[in-house]
Write a protein that holds these residues in place. Structure first.
Motif, PDB file in Angstrom:
ATOM      1  N   SER A   1     -20.251  -3.791  -7.472  1.00 32.27           N
ATOM      2  CA  SER A   1     -20.360  -5.824  -7.591  1.00 32.27           C
ATOM      3  C   SER A   1     -19.708  -6.311  -5.600  1.00 32.27           C
ATOM      4  O   SER A   1     -17.875  -5.951  -6.325  1.00 32.27           O
ATOM      5  CB  SER A   1     -20.335  -5.854  -8.364  1.00 32.27           C
ATOM      6  OG  SER A   1     -21.636  -5.355  -9.292  1.00 32.27           O
ATOM      7  N   PRO A   2     -20.142  -6.490  -5.413  1.00 33.19           N
ATOM      8  CA  PRO A   2     -18.730  -7.616  -4.382  1.00 33.19           C
ATOM      9  C   PRO A   2     -18.111  -8.080  -5.056  1.00 33.19           C
ATOM     10  O   PRO A   2     -18.743  -9.030  -5.653  1.00 33.19           O
ATOM     11  CB  PRO A   2     -20.065  -8.192  -3.366  1.00 33.19           C
ATOM     12  CG  PRO A   2     -21.237  -7.258  -3.225  1.00 33.19           C
ATOM     13  CD  PRO A   2     -21.194  -6.482  -4.610  1.00 33.19           C
ATOM     14  N   ALA A   3     -17.124  -7.943  -5.305  1.00 36.52           N
ATOM     15  CA  ALA A   3     -15.888  -8.841  -5.141  1.00 36.52           C
ATOM     16  C   ALA A   3     -15.258  -9.834  -4.572  1.00 36.52           C
ATOM     17  O   ALA A   3     -13.855  -8.321  -3.780  1.00 36.52           O
ATOM     18  CB  ALA A   3     -15.370  -8.478  -7.169  1.00 36.52           C
ATOM     19  N   LEU A   4     -13.835 -10.074  -4.973  1.00 38.23           N
ATOM     20  CA  LEU A   4     -12.207 -10.652  -4.209  1.00 38.23           C
ATOM     21  C   LEU A   4     -11.490 -10.564  -5.553  1.00 38.23           C
ATOM     22  O   LEU A   4     -11.858 -11.306  -6.741  1.00 38.23           O
ATOM     23  CB  LEU A   4     -12.748 -11.833  -3.600  1.00 38.23           C
ATOM     24  CG  LEU A   4     -11.221 -13.063  -3.432  1.00 38.23           C
ATOM     25  CD1 LEU A   4     -10.530 -12.316  -1.865  1.00 38.23           C
ATOM     26  CD2 LEU A   4     -11.119 -14.006  -3.037  1.00 38.23           C
ATOM     27  N   VAL A   5     -10.411  -9.666  -5.652  1.00 37.16           N
ATOM     28  CA  VAL A   5      -9.816  -9.086  -6.125  1.00 37.16           C
ATOM     29  C   VAL A   5      -7.768 -10.048  -6.107  1.00 37.16           C
ATOM     30  O   VAL A   5      -7.710  -9.613  -4.778  1.00 37.16           O
ATOM     31  CB  VAL A   5      -9.000  -8.121  -7.032  1.00 37.16           C
ATOM     32  CG1 VAL A   5      -8.445  -7.729  -7.810  1.00 37.16           C
ATOM     33  CG2 VAL A   5     -10.568  -7.817  -7.016  1.00 37.16           C
ATOM     34  N   ARG A   6      -7.864 -10.803  -6.730  1.00 37.53           N
ATOM     35  CA  ARG A   6      -5.756 -11.037  -7.029  1.00 37.53           C
ATOM     36  C   ARG A   6      -5.130  -9.986  -7.103  1.00 37.53           C
ATOM     37  O   ARG A   6      -5.480  -9.425  -8.173  1.00 37.53           O
ATOM     38  CB  ARG A   6      -5.562 -12.524  -6.971  1.00 37.53           C
ATOM     39  CG  ARG A   6      -4.171 -12.900  -6.948  1.00 37.53           C
ATOM     40  CD  ARG A   6      -4.215 -13.691  -5.383  1.00 37.53           C
ATOM     41  NE  ARG A   6      -3.044 -13.993  -5.755  1.00 37.53           N
ATOM     42  CZ  ARG A   6      -1.543 -13.426  -5.388  1.00 37.53           C
ATOM     43  NH1 ARG A   6      -2.126 -12.385  -5.021  1.00 37.53           N
ATOM     44  NH2 ARG A   6      -0.897 -13.932  -4.843  1.00 37.53           N
ATOM     45  N   VAL A   7      -4.530  -9.416  -6.026  1.00 41.40           N
ATOM     46  CA  VAL A   7      -3.671  -8.047  -6.366  1.00 41.40           C
ATOM     47  C   VAL A   7      -2.385  -8.108  -5.784  1.00 41.40           C
ATOM     48  O   VAL A   7      -2.250  -8.287  -4.929  1.00 41.40           O
ATOM     49  CB  VAL A   7      -4.456  -6.736  -6.126  1.00 41.40           C
ATOM     50  CG1 VAL A   7      -4.481  -6.776  -4.423  1.00 41.40           C
ATOM     51  CG2 VAL A   7      -4.469  -5.928  -6.578  1.00 41.40           C
ATOM     52  N   LEU A   8      -1.368  -7.187  -6.937  1.00 41.74           N
ATOM     53  CA  LEU A   8      -0.215  -6.780  -6.371  1.00 41.74           C
ATOM     54  C   LEU A   8       0.036  -4.921  -6.062  1.00 41.74           C
ATOM     55  O   LEU A   8      -0.069  -4.778  -6.885  1.00 41.74           O
ATOM     56  CB  LEU A   8       0.220  -6.645  -7.333  1.00 41.74           C
ATOM     57  CG  LEU A   8       2.239  -7.301  -7.091  1.00 41.74           C
ATOM     58  CD1 LEU A   8       2.302  -7.940  -5.820  1.00 41.74           C
ATOM     59  CD2 LEU A   8       2.776  -7.182  -8.662  1.00 41.74           C
ATOM     60  N   SER A   9      -0.271  -4.630  -4.878  1.00 37.59           N
ATOM     61  CA  SER A   9      -0.134  -2.861  -4.743  1.00 37.59           C
ATOM     62  C   SER A   9       0.769  -2.590  -4.757  1.00 37.59           C
ATOM     63  O   SER A   9       1.335  -3.536  -3.378  1.00 37.59           O
ATOM     64  CB  SER A   9      -1.475  -2.871  -3.804  1.00 37.59           C
ATOM     65  OG  SER A   9      -1.275  -1.936  -2.876  1.00 37.59           O
ATOM     66  N   THR A  10       1.062  -2.027  -5.341  1.00 39.56           N
ATOM     67  CA  THR A  10       2.593  -0.790  -4.728  1.00 39.56           C
ATOM     68  C   THR A  10       2.369  -0.079  -4.777  1.00 39.56           C
ATOM     69  O   THR A  10       1.272   1.312  -4.714  1.00 39.56           O
ATOM     70  CB  THR A  10       3.534  -0.876  -6.158  1.00 39.56           C
ATOM     71  OG1 THR A  10       3.240  -2.271  -6.534  1.00 39.56           O
ATOM     72  CG2 THR A  10       4.806  -0.521  -6.167  1.00 39.56           C
ATOM     73  N   VAL A  11       2.872   0.978  -3.639  1.00 40.56           N
ATOM     74  CA  VAL A  11       2.810   2.212  -2.652  1.00 40.56           C
ATOM     75  C   VAL A  11       4.410   2.070  -2.712  1.00 40.56           C
ATOM     76  O   VAL A  11       4.850   1.951  -2.278  1.00 40.56           O
ATOM     77  CB  VAL A  11       2.342   2.301  -0.821  1.00 40.56           C
ATOM     78  CG1 VAL A  11       2.540   3.712  -0.664  1.00 40.56           C
ATOM     79  CG2 VAL A  11       0.849   1.453  -0.896  1.00 40.56           C
ATOM     80  N   GLU A  12       4.032   4.027  -3.325  1.00 41.26           N
ATOM     81  CA  GLU A  12       5.430   4.805  -3.298  1.00 41.26           C
ATOM     82  C   GLU A  12       5.238   5.524  -2.674  1.00 41.26           C
ATOM     83  O   GLU A  12       4.597   7.325  -2.659  1.00 41.26           O
ATOM     84  CB  GLU A  12       6.583   4.787  -4.680  1.00 41.26           C
ATOM     85  CG  GLU A  12       7.265   5.809  -4.674  1.00 41.26           C
ATOM     86  CD  GLU A  12       8.208   5.593  -5.973  1.00 41.26           C
ATOM     87  OE1 GLU A  12       8.875   4.267  -6.269  1.00 41.26           O
ATOM     88  OE2 GLU A  12       7.638   6.928  -6.291  1.00 41.26           O
ATOM     89  N   ARG A  13       6.500   6.376  -1.433  1.00 40.91           N
ATOM     90  CA  ARG A  13       6.371   7.791  -0.512  1.00 40.91           C
ATOM     91  C   ARG A  13       7.297   7.814  -0.319  1.00 40.91           C
ATOM     92  O   ARG A  13       8.371   7.446  -0.359  1.00 40.91           O
ATOM     93  CB  ARG A  13       5.749   6.496   0.879  1.00 40.91           C
ATOM     94  CG  ARG A  13       4.248   6.625   0.653  1.00 40.91           C
ATOM     95  CD  ARG A  13       3.797   7.172   2.503  1.00 40.91           C
ATOM     96  NE  ARG A  13       4.879   6.201   3.107  1.00 40.91           N
ATOM     97  CZ  ARG A  13       4.433   5.812   4.473  1.00 40.91           C
ATOM     98  NH1 ARG A  13       3.054   6.727   4.854  1.00 40.91           N
ATOM     99  NH2 ARG A  13       5.235   5.413   5.472  1.00 40.91           N
ATOM    100  N   VAL A  14       7.656   9.763  -0.234  1.00 41.33           N
ATOM    101  CA  VAL A  14       8.428  10.333  -0.297  1.00 41.33           C
ATOM    102  C   VAL A  14       8.811  10.711   1.154  1.00 41.33           C
ATOM    103  O   VAL A  14       8.455  10.183   2.069  1.00 41.33           O
ATOM    104  CB  VAL A  14       8.348  11.367  -0.921  1.00 41.33           C
ATOM    105  CG1 VAL A  14       9.897  12.658   0.246  1.00 41.33           C
ATOM    106  CG2 VAL A  14       8.259  11.545  -1.983  1.00 41.33           C
ATOM    107  N   VAL A  15      10.035  10.005   1.827  1.00 42.37           N
ATOM    108  CA  VAL A  15      10.528   9.130   3.008  1.00 42.37           C
ATOM    109  C   VAL A  15      12.146  10.875   3.381  1.00 42.37           C
ATOM    110  O   VAL A  15      12.249  10.702   2.931  1.00 42.37           O
ATOM    111  CB  VAL A  15      10.818   8.025   3.573  1.00 42.37           C
ATOM    112  CG1 VAL A  15       9.898   7.163   3.226  1.00 42.37           C
ATOM    113  CG2 VAL A  15      12.358   7.524   2.700  1.00 42.37           C
ATOM    114  N   ALA A  16      11.562  10.934   4.880  1.00 38.06           N
ATOM    115  CA  ALA A  16      12.396  11.963   5.440  1.00 38.06           C
ATOM    116  C   ALA A  16      13.527  11.427   5.266  1.00 38.06           C
ATOM    117  O   ALA A  16      14.140  10.353   5.368  1.00 38.06           O
ATOM    118  CB  ALA A  16      12.470  12.297   6.612  1.00 38.06           C
TER     119      ALA A  16
END
Length: 210
Positions: free
Chosen positions: A195-210
């Motif tokens: 269903s089309p929606a607007l979400v208030r969100v906290l997005s966390t991204v964890e990546r391996v870095v060289a």
């Protein structure tokens, strides 16, 4: 907003803002990210998937484009200004060939329940694990997962508003009436609610870095 994760060589970045998702009568689905707080400063981006499955990223700078394309999957990446204007319940988005206007309605019980979750709790990986199954059952989305090797993500929603009206065009051609976000978009491990929606969100991204 940036930090390090559980081991040496892990980079953890947090994006605090909004995600809006709409479907259209033409079959194109549009996902807008609006991030007032991010490691890259305030910015917005747009992800589109056409009815034939072609996925496009519209990002404001080469730096944000490179980062987002390194986390999600696209067939095409374009850079250029991405503007978002909010006037009460109305949102206006302009990103290259895309123009989108939408209006949100009142929050329902789920949105009000999400707002009640303390931010300090919502940003924890454990909370994403707890809410993953209910999110799948209630909204057809996932709150944690991985889009690419060496990368994991989790989302914490702090509110949800239905999108009740929308008008969109791409390259001057109208995309049709507001429709469900179906089939699910394929940018990463998690789609948007059907269903089309607007979400208030906290997005966390964890990546391996060289």
């Amino acid at each position: 907003m940036a930090g390090y994760g559980w081991g040496v060589g892990c980079e953890r970045l947090v994006f605090d803002g909004w995600i809006a998702a709409v479907g259209t009568g033409s079959g194109t689905r549009v996902v807008v990210g609006h991030w007032p707080r991010s490691p890259f400063g305030p910015f917005s981006d747009v992800m589109l998937e056409r009815a034939d499955g072609w996925r496009t990223l519209l990002a404001p700078t080469p730096r944000t484009a490179e980062y987002i394309a390194g986390v999600y999957h696209f067939d095409e990446v374009r850079t250029g200004p991405v503007g978002v204007r909010i006037r009460g319940s109305a949102w206006e988005v302009a990103a290259g060939p895309l123009e989108l206007c939408f209006r949100v309605g009142r929050q329902g019980p789920l949105g009000l329940a999400l707002r009640a979750v303390p931010r300090s709790l919502a940003r924890r990986p454990l909370w994403a694990a707890v809410t993953d199954v209910p999110a799948r059952l209630m909204a057809g989305v996932r709150t944690r997962g991985s889009s690419r090797p060496g990368c994991r993500q989790w989302y914490a929603a702090g509110g949800l508003w239905p999108i009740v009206a929308a008008r969109a065009s791409f390259g001057g051609t109208g995309l049709g009436a507001l429709a469900p976000v179906v089939p699910p978009v394929r940018f990463g491990f998690a789609s948007a609610p059907a269903s089309p929606a607007l979400v208030r969100v906290l997005s966390t991204v964890e990546r391996v870095v060289a």
